[in-house]
Scaffold this active site. Structure first.
Site, PDB file in Angstrom:
ATOM      1  N   ASN A 170       0.754  -1.280   0.033  1.00 40.11           N
ATOM      2  CA  ASN A 170       0.070  -0.129   0.138  1.00 40.11           C
ATOM      3  C   ASN A 170       0.791   1.228  -0.120  1.00 40.11           C
ATOM      4  O   ASN A 170       0.443   2.219  -0.568  1.00 40.11           O
ATOM      5  CB  ASN A 170      -1.100  -0.005   1.063  1.00 40.11           C
ATOM      6  CG  ASN A 170      -0.469  -0.175   2.497  1.00 40.11           C
ATOM      7  OD1 ASN A 170       0.610  -0.616   2.700  1.00 40.11           O
ATOM      8  ND2 ASN A 170      -0.978   0.429   3.647  1.00 40.11           N
ATOM      9  N   LYS A 193      12.002  -7.751   1.182  1.00 34.11           N
ATOM     10  CA  LYS A 193      11.261  -8.494   0.551  1.00 34.11           C
ATOM     11  C   LYS A 193       9.781  -7.711   0.126  1.00 34.11           C
ATOM     12  O   LYS A 193       8.953  -7.561   1.116  1.00 34.11           O
ATOM     13  CB  LYS A 193      10.995  -9.862   1.311  1.00 34.11           C
ATOM     14  CG  LYS A 193      10.313 -10.994   0.118  1.00 34.11           C
ATOM     15  CD  LYS A 193       9.070 -10.835  -0.343  1.00 34.11           C
ATOM     16  CE  LYS A 193       8.026 -10.655   0.336  1.00 34.11           C
ATOM     17  NZ  LYS A 193       6.670 -10.536   0.033  1.00 34.11           N
ATOM     18  N   GLU A 269       4.481  -4.308  12.589  1.00 30.67           N
ATOM     19  CA  GLU A 269       3.168  -3.293  12.408  1.00 30.67           C
ATOM     20  C   GLU A 269       2.130  -3.794  11.744  1.00 30.67           C
ATOM     21  O   GLU A 269       2.186  -4.104  10.453  1.00 30.67           O
ATOM     22  CB  GLU A 269       3.930  -2.042  11.685  1.00 30.67           C
ATOM     23  CG  GLU A 269       2.889  -0.668  11.696  1.00 30.67           C
ATOM     24  CD  GLU A 269       2.111  -0.521  10.624  1.00 30.67           C
ATOM     25  OE1 GLU A 269       0.828  -0.983  10.509  1.00 30.67           O
ATOM     26  OE2 GLU A 269       2.895   0.086   9.468  1.00 30.67           O
ATOM     27  N   CYS A 303      -3.339   1.365   6.858  1.00 25.71           N
ATOM     28  CA  CYS A 303      -3.424   0.851   8.332  1.00 25.71           C
ATOM     29  C   CYS A 303      -3.912   1.610   9.345  1.00 25.71           C
ATOM     30  O   CYS A 303      -4.588   1.381  10.278  1.00 25.71           O
ATOM     31  CB  CYS A 303      -2.084  -0.179   8.823  1.00 25.71           C
ATOM     32  SG  CYS A 303      -0.794   1.032   8.929  1.00 25.71           S
ATOM     33  N   GLU A 400     -10.839  -4.897   8.976  1.00 27.22           N
ATOM     34  CA  GLU A 400     -10.231  -3.623   8.389  1.00 27.22           C
ATOM     35  C   GLU A 400     -10.634  -3.506   6.976  1.00 27.22           C
ATOM     36  O   GLU A 400     -10.783  -4.466   6.196  1.00 27.22           O
ATOM     37  CB  GLU A 400      -8.628  -3.903   8.436  1.00 27.22           C
ATOM     38  CG  GLU A 400      -7.942  -2.507   8.050  1.00 27.22           C
ATOM     39  CD  GLU A 400      -6.455  -2.616   8.225  1.00 27.22           C
ATOM     40  OE1 GLU A 400      -5.566  -2.020   8.640  1.00 27.22           O
ATOM     41  OE2 GLU A 400      -5.864  -4.000   8.526  1.00 27.22           O
TER      42      GLU A 400
END
Length: 495
Positions: A170, A193, A269, A303, A400
């Site tokens: 994102n 990665k 996170e 997020c 979410e």
């Protein structure tokens, strides 16, 4: 859709040239290399579904080669004077700033976000290199007499060692820079990665970092379509000493479990379910502006995006009317179109998930005040959507959204608002709107999140510690706290 959705020949040419300039091989030990088995995978434009290019698809053997390079470079990089490390980071910041237009367009092409959003991310992402270029020379210890008078205590900090960073799609630049910046500043080598949906920005950044003078082997980038197959063996290798991950809570839990075998240092996170609480004494116009920022930043694919809007009932109808008018202005279209304010979602699965959450709420009695249906045509678009009177059993309050859906639920008292805000397993960010300083502090202390925005819709700042509690993870990125995640504390006893 935007009225100017047609791509001009000049724009198309620029996009082709930019894509052609991006490294598409693995970045291992400071150079481009083919995947060991020659495999590649496709990167697609979310606005059309068409292939942008193909990149090398890393294998476990490629990952081992990258870790070999990191281990070989670790001692020399850790011994590099902090001032020199900082100057390299500063040079990267300058390079990101100089290439801002290309980086922004590249992110828009592979992730879909509106170009204005991409430009904002370039500025934000670059700041982590500037900030940690300054923090590199401020790694401190302490020296003190032992209280018993029988010796001296020397405390120093040393780099953790080779790091594996797993970043999401994102924020293709910023989610990497806020891990790479502190790792390099601390003296750690690092393997990155990137998400398979958005590897191009990280590969482009790797070249900029190399050109800024980073020694060979300190940074490797491993795009792959087989994430667990590549990262699993790395987590089992005792030479790796740190894992940092940004992504879903589900994947984070699995990674923590896998990393426990070698007792890796970890920072996670993870997912969010941010409440946006509007009290009856709030400046409603300011609250609406803040809501648009907190909800629609990155098209809702963040997020920290406000996920649940809890609005005190006495002002709820007015808030809904005002915010719905603002949401109507979110022009849907290809991200590179200058008239676009809302680009596509990352892929069809994400679009379907958002649609399912809206449909579920509507089926349980919520009112769809705006949007709520998938438009016809190519690409993975979903319109700006407002739903009101959301019942307590709607999935959208617990899951979410990661999309442009603003869901509103009313409450009566301050205690009710706090209880609603805390009614989730997640604890990343929250937002409060009130004109009362006492209430702001009282509620900010009561909400169970790692970050709280008071009368602000955007809270991210390279100089502030970013991170959550509960199912939103642990560890902090950014601020003076961020570099500590990459440092070990050593105590030396002296006579």
């Amino acid at each position: 859709m935007s009225a100017t959705a047609e791509v001009t020949e000049e724009q198309s040419r620029r996009e082709r040239e930019l894509i052609a300039s991006v490294p598409t091989k693995l970045w291992v030990g400071g150079e481009q290399v083919d995947a060991e088995n020659g495999a590649t995978f496709e990167v697609r434009d979310p606005s059309t579904g068409e292939v942008l290019t193909s990149v090398a698809d890393a294998s476990p053997a490629d990952a081992a080669r990258a870790l070999d390079a990191a281990v070989a470079a670790q001692k020399g990089w850790a011994a590099t004077p902090a001032r020199e490390r900082g100057e390299i980071l500063r040079a990267v910041f300058e390079s990101i700033s100089a290439h801002a237009d290309d980086i922004a367009l590249l992110m828009t092409l592979e992730m879909g976000k509106a170009l204005a959003e991409s430009r904002a991310e370039v500025k934000y992402g670059g700041e982590f290199f500037r900030w940690f270029s300054e923090e590199a020379v401020r790694i401190a210890g302490r020296y003190t007499p032992a209280p018993a008078g029988n010796g001296r205590i020397l405390v120093t900090k040393q780099p953790v060692g080779p790091v594996l960073a797993i970043t999401p799609w994102n924020f293709p630049l910023a989610m990497g820079t806020r891990k790479i910046g502190p790792a390099l500043a601390a003296g750690c080598t690092i393997l990155v990665k990137p998400a398979s949906e958005t590897p191009l920005t990280m590969l482009y950044l790797a070249k900029l970092i190399q050109d800024a003078g980073l020694p060979t082997g300190v940074l490797s980038v491993l795009p792959t379509s087989k994430s667990s197959a590549v990262t699993g063996p790395l987590l089992e290798d005792p030479r790796l000493r740190k894992l940092t991950f940004t992504g879903s809570t589900e994947v984070g839990r699995m990674l923590v479990e896998k990393s426990s075998a070698n007792l890796l240092r970890t920072s996670m996170e993870l997912g969010g379910n941010a409440p946006f609480v509007v009290f009856d004494d709030a400046d409603l116009d300011a609250a609406v502006e803040g809501a648009m920022l907190a909800k629609m930043r990155n098209g809702g694919e963040a997020c920290t995006a406000a996920n649940r809007f809890h609005v005190q009932n006495s002002v709820r109808e007015e808030f809904v009317a005002k915010v719905t008018e603002k949401m109507k202005d979110m022009t849907l279209g290809r991200g590179s179109d200058p008239d676009t304010k809302l680009g596509p979602l990352i892929n069809s699965d994400q679009r379907d998930t958002v649609a399912e959450l809206v449909d579920d709420a509507a089926s349980k009695g919520a009112t769809v005040a705006l949007g709520g249906s998938v438009p016809d045509g190519p690409g993975w678009f979903y319109p700006a959507t407002v739903i009101t009177d959301v019942p307590g059993d709607a999935r959208i309050l617990a899951e979410e959204v990661f999309g442009p859906v603003l869901a509103v639920q009313g409450f009566e008292t301050e205690d009710d608002g706090i209880a609603a805000a805390n009614d989730t397993e997640f604890g990343l960010a929250s937002y409060i709107y009130t004109e009362s300083l006492d209430r702001a502090l009282r509620v900010a202390e009561a909400v169970e999140t790692g970050m709280v925005g008071v009368n602000r819709g955007v809270i991210s700042d390279a100089a502030a510690p970013f991170g959550g509690i509960k199912a939103s993870g642990f560890g902090r990125e950014g601020g003076s706290e961020g570099i500590e995640e990459y440092l070990e504390t050593k105590y030396i006893a002296l006579p």
